[in-house]
Write a protein that holds these residues in place. Structure first.
Motif, PDB file in Angstrom:
ATOM      1  N   VAL A  45       3.471   5.784  -2.949  1.00  0.00           N
ATOM      2  CA  VAL A  45       4.675   6.524  -3.352  1.00  0.00           C
ATOM      3  C   VAL A  45       4.814   6.523  -4.872  1.00  0.00           C
ATOM      4  O   VAL A  45       5.068   7.564  -5.492  1.00  0.00           O
ATOM      5  N   LEU A  46       4.619   5.348  -5.490  1.00  0.00           N
ATOM      6  CA  LEU A  46       4.731   5.259  -6.956  1.00  0.00           C
ATOM      7  C   LEU A  46       3.661   6.093  -7.646  1.00  0.00           C
ATOM      8  O   LEU A  46       3.910   6.684  -8.711  1.00  0.00           O
ATOM      9  N   ALA A  47       2.475   6.153  -7.045  1.00  0.00           N
ATOM     10  CA  ALA A  47       1.399   6.951  -7.637  1.00  0.00           C
ATOM     11  C   ALA A  47       1.788   8.427  -7.686  1.00  0.00           C
ATOM     12  O   ALA A  47       1.612   9.096  -8.714  1.00  0.00           O
ATOM     13  N   PHE A  48       2.333   8.938  -6.585  1.00  0.00           N
ATOM     14  CA  PHE A  48       2.731  10.349  -6.551  1.00  0.00           C
ATOM     15  C   PHE A  48       3.894  10.616  -7.509  1.00  0.00           C
ATOM     16  O   PHE A  48       3.935  11.657  -8.175  1.00  0.00           O
ATOM     17  N   ILE A  49       4.827   9.679  -7.592  1.00  0.00           N
ATOM     18  CA  ILE A  49       5.947   9.850  -8.529  1.00  0.00           C
ATOM     19  C   ILE A  49       5.421   9.919  -9.961  1.00  0.00           C
ATOM     20  O   ILE A  49       5.850  10.765 -10.754  1.00  0.00           O
ATOM     21  N   THR A  50       4.478   9.032 -10.284  1.00  0.00           N
ATOM     22  CA  THR A  50       3.913   9.008 -11.632  1.00  0.00           C
ATOM     23  C   THR A  50       3.149  10.285 -11.936  1.00  0.00           C
ATOM     24  O   THR A  50       3.213  10.817 -13.057  1.00  0.00           O
ATOM     25  N   ILE A  51       2.418  10.795 -10.952  1.00  0.00           N
ATOM     26  CA  ILE A  51       1.640  12.020 -11.147  1.00  0.00           C
ATOM     27  C   ILE A  51       2.552  13.214 -11.424  1.00  0.00           C
ATOM     28  O   ILE A  51       2.293  14.025 -12.323  1.00  0.00           O
ATOM     29  N   PHE A  52       3.646  13.296 -10.676  1.00  0.00           N
ATOM     30  CA  PHE A  52       4.534  14.455 -10.827  1.00  0.00           C
ATOM     31  C   PHE A  52       5.602  14.256 -11.904  1.00  0.00           C
ATOM     32  O   PHE A  52       6.197  15.228 -12.363  1.00  0.00           O
TER      33      PHE A  52
ATOM     34  N   GLU B  76      -0.065  -2.427  -6.324  1.00  0.00           N
ATOM     35  CA  GLU B  76      -1.498  -2.231  -6.103  1.00  0.00           C
ATOM     36  C   GLU B  76      -2.243  -3.560  -6.206  1.00  0.00           C
ATOM     37  O   GLU B  76      -3.182  -3.815  -5.438  1.00  0.00           O
ATOM     38  N   GLY B  77      -1.838  -4.381  -7.160  1.00  0.00           N
ATOM     39  CA  GLY B  77      -2.465  -5.685  -7.304  1.00  0.00           C
ATOM     40  C   GLY B  77      -2.275  -6.539  -6.061  1.00  0.00           C
ATOM     41  O   GLY B  77      -3.210  -7.203  -5.595  1.00  0.00           O
ATOM     42  N   PHE B  78      -1.077  -6.520  -5.502  1.00  0.00           N
ATOM     43  CA  PHE B  78      -0.821  -7.305  -4.290  1.00  0.00           C
ATOM     44  C   PHE B  78      -1.680  -6.794  -3.136  1.00  0.00           C
ATOM     45  O   PHE B  78      -2.272  -7.585  -2.393  1.00  0.00           O
TER      46      PHE B  78
ATOM     47  N   VAL C 178       0.833  -1.202   0.000  1.00  0.00           N
ATOM     48  CA  VAL C 178       0.000   0.000   0.000  1.00  0.00           C
ATOM     49  C   VAL C 178       0.869   1.253   0.000  1.00  0.00           C
ATOM     50  O   VAL C 178       0.664   2.181  -0.793  1.00  0.00           O
ATOM     51  N   ILE C 179       1.845   1.281   0.891  1.00  0.00           N
ATOM     52  CA  ILE C 179       2.733   2.454   0.981  1.00  0.00           C
ATOM     53  C   ILE C 179       3.544   2.616  -0.301  1.00  0.00           C
ATOM     54  O   ILE C 179       3.692   3.714  -0.840  1.00  0.00           O
TER      55      ILE C 179
END
Length: 251
Positions: free
Chosen positions: A74-81, A97-99, A69-70
């Motif tokens: 983190v990866l989501a925010f990196i991808t967004i920015f 996310e799948g896990f 989850v964490i």
């Protein structure tokens, strides 16, 4: 640039505007975005299956779930920015996310094994059904992503996000908001509203991807668009799962 509004923070107006401002030889296409979404979806299913197998093999998956989850956050925010990194960050996000989804789904399946043994199958089926229905409504222009429509959906989405954030802070102090988790009438109505808002976000995401392709966003934005669509579908699945759990509690 008003066409590029979306309730999904992963598909925001500024990010697309930034990338469109310079010419590119390889450009974003709808088909390319959907192909990349297919790759991300397969990764989600693979690691969700792994987590499910671990859970039912007696492994304590809680530490792994929180790590996933964490890591996904983190990866989501990196991808967004940094959308130009999407080809690398989006697949890793999908794996984590799948896990996490596999762990959460295993928990719900175990918790509702007696009163709702098919809760996961129902949640997955309903999620697919909603996605296909919303795509059909968008494709045949039954629902149009007008400026007013976008404003309403974005405002509602932000409101839900703030409400969830407040509830999380209150829980740290031992204060629970009952209708978020309980199967009361108000709780079910709340979940239905949230599911509806999540579904309407799909319209904005479809429109964002289509507009990005029409305005020839760079090729790497296909990964970014696929990532954004995945974020919305994951949210939709979790909200449907929560709604089914509340309905099962009333039996």
């Amino acid at each position: 640039m008003a066409l590029f509004k979306s309730g999904n923070p992963a598909l925001s107006e500024k990010i697309f505007d930034r990338t469109i401002s310079t010419p590119h030889t390889d450009v974003m296409t709808v088909r390319g975005t959907l192909n990349k979404f297919g790759i991300l979806f397969l990764l989600v299913m693979a690691t969700a299956g792994l987590a499910w197998k671990m859970a039912y093999s007696g492994v304590n998956i809680v530490p792994y779930m929180w790590a996933a989850v964490i890591g996904a956050l983190v990866l989501a925010f990196i991808t967004i920015f940094r959308p130009q990194w999407g080809a690398y960050t989006a697949p890793i996000y999908a794996i984590l996310e799948g896990f996490a989804l596999g762990c959460i789904s295993a928990y719900y399946n175990f918790a509702f094994a007696k009163i709702a043994p098919n809760i996961i199958t129902q949640a997955v089926g309903l999620t697919f059904g909603v996605v296909l229905a919303m795509y059909g409504l968008y494709r045949f222009r039954i629902i149009r992503a007008t400026e007013r429509f976008k404003s309403i959906v974005i405002t509602a989405t932000v409101g839900i996000g703030i409400f969830y954030l407040i509830s999380m802070v209150l829980r740290l102090f031992g204060v629970n908001i009952p209708f978020i988790h309980e199967g009361s009438t108000i709780g079910i109505i709340f979940s239905l509203v949230v599911v509806g808002i999540a579904a309407l976000n799909l319209i904005l995401d479809f429109d964002m991807i289509e507009q990005g392709a029409q305005r020839q966003a760079p090729k790497y934005m296909e990964w970014y668009g696929a990532f954004g669509l995945l974020v919305t579908i994951v949210w939709l699945y979790l909200e449907i799962l929560r709604l089914l759990a509340k309905l099962s509690d009333r039996r």
